[in-house]
Design a protein around this motif. Structure first.
Motif, PDB file in Angstrom:
ATOM      1  N   SER A 125       0.678  -1.287   0.118  1.00 54.20           N
ATOM      2  CA  SER A 125       0.027  -0.020   0.067  1.00 54.20           C
ATOM      3  C   SER A 125       0.675   1.084   0.049  1.00 54.20           C
ATOM      4  O   SER A 125       0.554   2.303  -0.655  1.00 54.20           O
ATOM      5  CB  SER A 125      -0.987   0.034   1.256  1.00 54.20           C
ATOM      6  N   GLN A 126       1.957   1.331   0.965  1.00 49.91           N
ATOM      7  CA  GLN A 126       2.643   2.418   0.759  1.00 49.91           C
ATOM      8  C   GLN A 126       3.597   2.861  -0.262  1.00 49.91           C
ATOM      9  O   GLN A 126       3.986   3.959  -0.503  1.00 49.91           O
ATOM     10  CB  GLN A 126       3.700   2.362   2.117  1.00 49.91           C
ATOM     11  N   LEU A 127       3.840   1.610  -1.271  1.00 53.10           N
ATOM     12  CA  LEU A 127       4.356   1.875  -2.553  1.00 53.10           C
ATOM     13  C   LEU A 127       3.521   2.871  -3.618  1.00 53.10           C
ATOM     14  O   LEU A 127       4.067   3.468  -4.243  1.00 53.10           O
ATOM     15  CB  LEU A 127       4.431   0.508  -2.972  1.00 53.10           C
ATOM     16  N   SER A 128       2.207   3.009  -2.979  1.00 54.11           N
ATOM     17  CA  SER A 128       1.373   3.828  -3.987  1.00 54.11           C
ATOM     18  C   SER A 128       1.753   5.276  -3.622  1.00 54.11           C
ATOM     19  O   SER A 128       1.332   6.229  -4.615  1.00 54.11           O
ATOM     20  CB  SER A 128      -0.057   3.598  -3.409  1.00 54.11           C
ATOM     21  N   THR A 129       2.621   5.554  -2.650  1.00 48.47           N
ATOM     22  CA  THR A 129       2.981   7.084  -2.511  1.00 48.47           C
ATOM     23  C   THR A 129       3.760   7.440  -3.830  1.00 48.47           C
ATOM     24  O   THR A 129       3.862   8.702  -3.950  1.00 48.47           O
ATOM     25  CB  THR A 129       3.764   7.366  -1.318  1.00 48.47           C
ATOM     26  N   LEU A 130       4.353   6.460  -4.568  1.00 47.70           N
ATOM     27  CA  LEU A 130       5.124   6.795  -5.702  1.00 47.70           C
ATOM     28  C   LEU A 130       4.349   7.251  -6.550  1.00 47.70           C
ATOM     29  O   LEU A 130       4.602   8.043  -7.682  1.00 47.70           O
ATOM     30  CB  LEU A 130       6.040   5.769  -6.114  1.00 47.70           C
ATOM     31  N   VAL A 131       2.953   7.187  -6.880  1.00 42.53           N
ATOM     32  CA  VAL A 131       2.045   7.763  -7.687  1.00 42.53           C
ATOM     33  C   VAL A 131       1.538   8.886  -6.979  1.00 42.53           C
ATOM     34  O   VAL A 131       1.229  10.127  -7.538  1.00 42.53           O
ATOM     35  CB  VAL A 131       0.783   6.775  -8.044  1.00 42.53           C
ATOM     36  N   PHE A 132       1.127   9.155  -5.720  1.00 44.13           N
ATOM     37  CA  PHE A 132       0.399   9.962  -5.078  1.00 44.13           C
ATOM     38  C   PHE A 132       1.208  11.273  -4.909  1.00 44.13           C
ATOM     39  O   PHE A 132       0.621  12.175  -5.096  1.00 44.13           O
ATOM     40  CB  PHE A 132       0.167   9.510  -3.444  1.00 44.13           C
ATOM     41  N   ASN A 133       2.573  11.232  -4.669  1.00 46.83           N
ATOM     42  CA  ASN A 133       3.413  12.371  -4.294  1.00 46.83           C
ATOM     43  C   ASN A 133       4.383  12.868  -5.104  1.00 46.83           C
ATOM     44  O   ASN A 133       5.134  13.797  -4.825  1.00 46.83           O
ATOM     45  CB  ASN A 133       4.131  11.859  -3.064  1.00 46.83           C
ATOM     46  N   THR A 134       4.526  12.092  -6.305  1.00 39.67           N
ATOM     47  CA  THR A 134       5.914  12.615  -7.094  1.00 39.67           C
ATOM     48  C   THR A 134       5.520  13.509  -8.126  1.00 39.67           C
ATOM     49  O   THR A 134       4.707  13.723  -8.765  1.00 39.67           O
ATOM     50  CB  THR A 134       6.189  11.353  -7.863  1.00 39.67           C
ATOM     51  N   TRP A 135       6.654  14.214  -8.315  1.00 36.21           N
ATOM     52  CA  TRP A 135       6.833  15.012  -9.523  1.00 36.21           C
ATOM     53  C   TRP A 135       7.991  14.378 -10.424  1.00 36.21           C
ATOM     54  O   TRP A 135       8.957  13.879  -9.928  1.00 36.21           O
ATOM     55  CB  TRP A 135       7.311  16.511  -9.094  1.00 36.21           C
ATOM     56  N   TRP A 136       7.723  14.494 -11.744  1.00 36.47           N
ATOM     57  CA  TRP A 136       8.710  14.307 -12.857  1.00 36.47           C
ATOM     58  C   TRP A 136       8.772  15.329 -13.943  1.00 36.47           C
ATOM     59  O   TRP A 136       7.879  14.956 -14.907  1.00 36.47           O
ATOM     60  CB  TRP A 136       8.785  12.832 -13.097  1.00 36.47           C
ATOM     61  N   ILE A 137       9.541  16.307 -13.815  1.00 41.66           N
ATOM     62  CA  ILE A 137       9.016  17.679 -14.762  1.00 41.66           C
ATOM     63  C   ILE A 137       9.976  17.286 -15.920  1.00 41.66           C
ATOM     64  O   ILE A 137      10.566  16.453 -16.291  1.00 41.66           O
ATOM     65  CB  ILE A 137       9.644  18.769 -14.136  1.00 41.66           C
ATOM     66  N   LYS A 138       9.677  18.305 -16.957  1.00 37.53           N
ATOM     67  CA  LYS A 138      10.176  18.144 -18.257  1.00 37.53           C
ATOM     68  C   LYS A 138      11.604  17.902 -18.462  1.00 37.53           C
ATOM     69  O   LYS A 138      12.134  17.223 -19.557  1.00 37.53           O
ATOM     70  CB  LYS A 138       9.397  19.260 -19.159  1.00 37.53           C
ATOM     71  N   ASP A 139      12.251  18.625 -17.589  1.00 34.04           N
ATOM     72  CA  ASP A 139      13.744  18.534 -17.764  1.00 34.04           C
ATOM     73  C   ASP A 139      14.322  17.277 -17.428  1.00 34.04           C
ATOM     74  O   ASP A 139      15.450  17.331 -17.111  1.00 34.04           O
ATOM     75  CB  ASP A 139      14.403  19.868 -17.242  1.00 34.04           C
ATOM     76  N   GLY A 140      13.772  16.328 -16.862  1.00 26.58           N
ATOM     77  CA  GLY A 140      14.086  15.091 -16.069  1.00 26.58           C
ATOM     78  C   GLY A 140      14.306  15.315 -14.794  1.00 26.58           C
ATOM     79  O   GLY A 140      14.388  14.119 -13.947  1.00 26.58           O
ATOM     80  N   GLY A 141      13.702  16.381 -13.886  1.00 22.15           N
ATOM     81  CA  GLY A 141      13.643  16.359 -12.604  1.00 22.15           C
ATOM     82  C   GLY A 141      12.965  15.578 -11.762  1.00 22.15           C
ATOM     83  O   GLY A 141      11.343  15.772 -12.257  1.00 22.15           O
ATOM     84  N   TYR A 142      13.231  14.693 -10.666  1.00 20.27           N
ATOM     85  CA  TYR A 142      12.106  13.857 -10.234  1.00 20.27           C
ATOM     86  C   TYR A 142      12.323  14.366  -8.857  1.00 20.27           C
ATOM     87  O   TYR A 142      13.393  14.518  -8.347  1.00 20.27           O
ATOM     88  CB  TYR A 142      12.688  12.248 -10.456  1.00 20.27           C
ATOM     89  N   ALA A 143      11.359  14.323  -8.201  1.00 16.19           N
ATOM     90  CA  ALA A 143      10.891  14.841  -6.823  1.00 16.19           C
ATOM     91  C   ALA A 143       9.778  14.095  -6.167  1.00 16.19           C
ATOM     92  O   ALA A 143       8.925  13.770  -6.825  1.00 16.19           O
ATOM     93  CB  ALA A 143      11.187  16.214  -6.322  1.00 16.19           C
ATOM     94  N   ILE A 144       9.850  13.887  -4.708  1.00 10.65           N
ATOM     95  CA  ILE A 144       8.703  13.401  -4.469  1.00 10.65           C
ATOM     96  C   ILE A 144       8.201  14.376  -2.899  1.00 10.65           C
ATOM     97  O   ILE A 144       9.201  14.608  -2.186  1.00 10.65           O
ATOM     98  CB  ILE A 144       8.752  11.879  -3.534  1.00 10.65           C
ATOM     99  N   TRP A 145       7.098  14.465  -3.053  1.00 10.53           N
ATOM    100  CA  TRP A 145       6.549  15.434  -1.771  1.00 10.53           C
ATOM    101  C   TRP A 145       6.746  14.833  -0.590  1.00 10.53           C
ATOM    102  O   TRP A 145       6.635  13.611  -0.292  1.00 10.53           O
ATOM    103  CB  TRP A 145       4.883  15.648  -1.791  1.00 10.53           C
ATOM    104  N   GLU A 146       6.929  15.584   0.677  1.00 14.88           N
ATOM    105  CA  GLU A 146       7.142  14.864   1.880  1.00 14.88           C
ATOM    106  C   GLU A 146       5.868  14.342   2.427  1.00 14.88           C
ATOM    107  O   GLU A 146       5.910  13.259   2.933  1.00 14.88           O
ATOM    108  CB  GLU A 146       7.843  16.052   2.927  1.00 14.88           C
TER     109      GLU A 146
END
Length: 930
Positions: free
Chosen positions: A487-508
């Motif tokens: 279930s907590q693996l779902s946070t990779l959908v709930f919280n992530t940004w992957w922007i156009k220049d390739g930058g990846y981040a996840i909301w705290e």
């Protein structure tokens, strides 16, 4: 409405800490049953519910009367998401670059907060012998979603069985009055090692239909989708288009609206595949679900119109193809009077491309066919009167479309119909207004392009996603444990940004605090490096570029991925960063990554080393602020000191790997001193004191007091502090901080005094599931497996009873620290890879016979122990090894049943096998040790 939650937590109903020994794992073990008829208080249904009957027995239940306030997400990494909940409805709709996921950007074009009415599914069934059809809404909503007065023929399904095993969710729709069995499987592509396809902005809803009767049945599935585009603007310029592909019918929703702040501008595509297709390209929302359109006319006293009634007699939608709002092109009464009779009829035909207006004209003609040409002019005026704007606003809201799939099922016949929803909202803006965009915009031109990609790759995506989902929960270790890492693996959908220049981040936390938060990623990033390592390593390289001149590591990105906040003075982040870097290297073998991080490692270590003012090896200056930022410490805190010791262990290995022996030698000396001081100064006979500062000390018992030991040992580094002291400390934390009723306190005051006041601090006395899962894995990794399981069970029960098992909270919802649940899988299986050396340590801590998953970016499968035989099976991908460490004395190894040549050597209390040639486990291969 009574909700019984079944099979979510089998171990919650048995003795605490018990391990389920069943060898037959359910395909979907996490089950919520939602019923309107109640049943008894045990949570067991008193009547058979069958759309045909789903007879699978669910022996454990947690009854409740609260609806689930959370559900599994649908969407990809960095794409935004929808949430499918156990009532069968779709919530959140965080796809428009607004709301919490999009950092609450002030968008004038973003739609208002969306609700479950945006997407609805209905079922129409008619047996050959039945005089009328049956219509069911495939969801369970409150009474305000039903019109029992005017729409008595349209009812909700009787009950729902909801199964979630991320990234797949299944719903079984139960109704004993129906002759068909109906279920649906919802998923987005998501599988290890393929971040590209796991970041697709869309999902499938695959409906299975089975005729249980002894006669033919006509069945239609209808999907209704509102057009939410630019709904905050006065002029929306909507275009709804039907696009036919070879196998799919697509409803493509677009807008020509323009805005200075375009975050909500984009498009949606909804398609259907399978069966005979029909559609409504676009019409008025009030004519569609959930209610009725009040149509004013002088022909009768009052008309209430809906699109559902024709379905009673027709097994399809009317195939109306209106592409724009007809109310934008109305004629005045004077203009209508000027039309010729032929022009009037032509105008009526044009308006009939809209489903609502088609029904108005059709029923008028059927009611008085001989007089229809004459009354048509008045009908045009009636249309204008109903559609004309009032008080500057449209009378009716246009843009809703629908797709249907109709099938004729012979007795006992089964079939599938697939609906696919995709989105494309490329204008993701930073707080500054600068456009960050989305990575998916590099791959697709619009949502129709996305939809075609999903449909073209459907078979592959379904097979790989399903295989991963089932492998992830294929364990005998209990549903509490499996659900925690699934279930907590779902946070990779709930919280992530992957922007156009390739930058990846996840909301705290979703929309909260910041992104790529170093001290939270420390616990929560284990699944990311396992599944999608390029995302984690790129994230680390991007944020460390903002390391300051003192050598302090950044805290997080603040609202965009080119600006960090001012939280450099959190003293725990430097050692955490060093340990994460080495962990990443062990899981990837990426020497380029390690070399690029080396200068930052040196600066981080030098800064933390400078905080030791008395040369005892441990920091004692500027140690007050750390991840518990509302709970100040002083002197030498055990938490900070243990992190420093863990960082020294990791930094020594890093220095050796990048061929820097002088640094390795220097840090080895510091490690010896620091470890000795840690035991001598901080251990109070039972546990490590919260902090010591000269003659003063704080005796709070902190759950995180040896956090550095947890992380470094979990990645395979040996301990350098007293094992006896460590064992006592772990026992004391369990005794003092754990409560089987709700979980693990961050701190308690076993020695009383002023400490009793200190734990009233909401962080000191609170419960953080991210720390609970981490500490549970720590216990498991250090020989206290049952205590770890008890913590996982208590944490899971707490969230389950709150109706939000997918949404763990700390500072905000969907808190990413809770992804530390993944560490319980690593600890239970003892799965510790060393990719640079093609080596694996496989020393399970789970007792007795068991099976549980292993996952890397290159492959995944199952680890099984039966007696003294240990087997690692590869379900997908591959696993490559040169050596393997096990706890089996004098083991022999077999691959696919064939013996392997290997040298055996003692490694502490374990055995290390070095194979004569590299070993590769491919899909369906098994390596057996005995």
């Amino acid at each position: 409405m009574t909700i019984s939650r079944r099979k979510f937590l089998s171990s919650a109903a048995v003795t605490s800490g018990a391990v389920l020994a069943s060898s037959n794992a359910l395909a979907a073990p996490f089950h919520v049953a939602v019923h309107r008829d109640g049943g008894d208080n045990s949570g067991t249904k008193t009547t058979s519910t069958a759309s045909g009957p789903h007879t699978e027995q669910m022996p454990f239940a947690i009854p409740a009367t609260m609806a689930m306030g959370s559900g599994a997400p649908l969407g990809g990494i960095g794409t935004g998401f929808l949430e499918i909940r156990p009532d069968g409805c779709f919530y959140e709709w965080q796809i428009f670059n607004s709301g919490p996921w999009g950092q609450n950007a002030p968008s004038t074009t973003a739609p208002p907060p969306p609700g479950p009415q945006y997407l609805r599914f209905l079922l129409r069934v008619k047996k050959a012998s039945d005089p009328v059809a049956q219509i069911r809404r495939l969801h369970l909503r409150s009474a305000d979603d039903s019109d029992l007065y005017s729409l008595p023929f349209t009812q909700d399904i009787e009950s729902i069985d909801y199964y979630s095993y991320f990234p797949v969710t299944e719903i079984h729709y139960n109704d004993p009055s129906l002759p068909v069995r109906v279920s649906a499987k919802f998923f987005s592509p998501f599988f290890p090692g393929n971040a590209r396809e796991s970041a697709t902005p869309g999902f499938h809803a695959v409906f299975s239909l089975e005729n249980l009767s002894d006669e033919p049945v006509d069945v239609s599935l209808i999907g209704v989708l509102d057009n939410p585009l630019a709904s905050a603007l006065p002029i929306r310029k909507l275009t709804n288009q039907i696009v036919q592909d070879n196998d799919a019918t697509n409803l493509f929703l677009q807008t020509g609206a323009q805005a200075d702040f375009p975050s909500g501008i984009g498009d949606l595509c909804f398609s259907v595949t399978g069966g005979k297709h029909s559609y409504i390209s676009g019409t008025f929302r009030e004519f569609m679900l959930p209610g009725l359109c009040n149509w004013k006319t002088e022909r009768i006293h009052h008309m209430l119109l809906d699109f559902l009634k024709p379905l009673i007699t027709d097994n399809q939608l009317p195939n109306t193809s209106a592409s724009t709002d007809p109310s934008l092109h109305l004629l005045s009464d004077a203009q209508i009077d000027e039309l010729s009779d032929a022009q009037v009829l032509q105008k009526a035909r044009e308006l009939s491309s809209d489903a609502l207006l088609a029904r108005v004209f059709k029923e008028a003609k059927e009611s008085n066919p001989d007089n229809f040409p004459k009354q048509c002019r008045e009908l045009l005026k009636e249309v204008s009167a109903n559609l004309a704007p009032r008080h500057g606003k449209p009378s009716l809201t246009w843009g809703t479309g629908a797709l249907a799939s109709s099938v004729h099922l012979a007795p006992r016949q089964k079939t599938e119909t697939r609906f696919t929803l995709s989105w494309f909202f490329p204008h993701h803006l930073a707080n500054s207004g600068e456009e960050m965009g989305h990575m998916y915009a590099n791959w697709f031109k619009d949502s129709l392009d996305v939809n075609r990609f999903l449909c073209a790759n459907y078979s592959k995506h379904r097979a790989e996603t399903q295989s991963f989902a089932q492998t992830l929960v294929n364990t005998s270790l209990g549903d509490a444990l499996a659900f925690s890492w699934s279930s907590q693996l779902s946070t990779l959908v709930f919280n992530t940004w992957w922007i156009k220049d390739g930058g990846y981040a996840i909301w705290e936390g979703l929309g909260c605090c910041g992104l790529s938060t170093t001290d939270v990623d420390y616990e929560g990033s284990f699944p990311i490096i396992a599944l999608f390592p390029e995302l984690k390593t790129s994230q680390m390289k991007r944020i460390i570029a903002y390391q300051n001149k003192l050598g302090q590591v950044p805290h997080n990105f603040s609202g965009e991925l080119d600006r960090v906040d001012r939280g450099f003075d959190r003293v725990d982040m430097n050692p955490q960063f060093v340990m994460m870097t080495y962990r990443d290297y062990l899981w990837t073998g990426d020497e380029g990554y390690l070399n690029s991080m080396w200068p930052h490692i040196v600066r981080a270590m030098d800064y933390t080393g400078s905080l030791d003012t008395n040369n005892d090896g441990l920091p004692d200056r500027n140690t007050g602020l750390q991840t518990y930022d509302q709970w100040s410490m002083r002197g030498t805190p055990s938490y900070v000191a243990s992190l420093w010791i863990g960082a020294l262990r990791a930094a020594i290995r890093i220095a050796e790997s990048v061929h820097q022996p002088d640094y390795a030698k220097r840090w080895t000396a510091v490690l010896a001193k620091a470890s000795a001081t840690f035991d001598r100064m901080l251990f109070n006979g039972s546990y490590y004191s919260l902090w010591a500062d000269g003659s003063m000390r704080d005796e709070l018992c902190m759950a995180d007091q040896t956090s550095g030991e947890w992380f470094s040992h979990l990645i395979g580094l040996p301990s350098t502090i007293s094992r006896d002291n460590l064992d006592r400390a772990l026992a004391a934390i369990v005794k003092n901080n754990f409560n089987s009723e709700f979980g693990l306190h961050n701190a308690t005051a076993p020695k009383g005094g002023l400490g009793l006041l200190a734990v009233t601090n909401f962080q000191a006395g609170g419960v953080w599931s991210g720390i609970e899962f981490a500490f549970a894995s720590y216990l498991m990794d250090h020989g206290r497996y049952q205590d770890g399981i008890r913590i996982v069970e208590a944490t899971h029960r707490r969230y389950l009873r709150a109706g939000r098992p997918w949404n763990q909270v700390e500072c905000g919802g969907h808190y990413s620290r809770a992804m530390s649940s993944w560490a319980t899988m690593l600890a239970a299986t003892g799965f510790k890879p060393d990719v640079p050396n093609a080596s694996l340590s496989l020393i399970p801590t789970a007792p007795g016979d068991f099976h549980a998953p292993w996952v890397t970016a290159s492959g995944f499968g199952t680890i099984t122990r039966a007696g003294r035989v240990l087997t690692i099976h590869c379900a997908s991908g591959k696993l490559q090894l040169v050596s393997l460490t096990t706890d089996i004395p004098q083991p022999s190894a077999h691959l696919k049943g064939q013996p392997l040549t290997a040298q055996s050597a003692k490694a502490d209390t374990h055995t290390r096998l070095t194979f004569a040639s590299p070993v590769t486990l491919a899909s369906n291969d098994s390596l057996t040790l005995r």
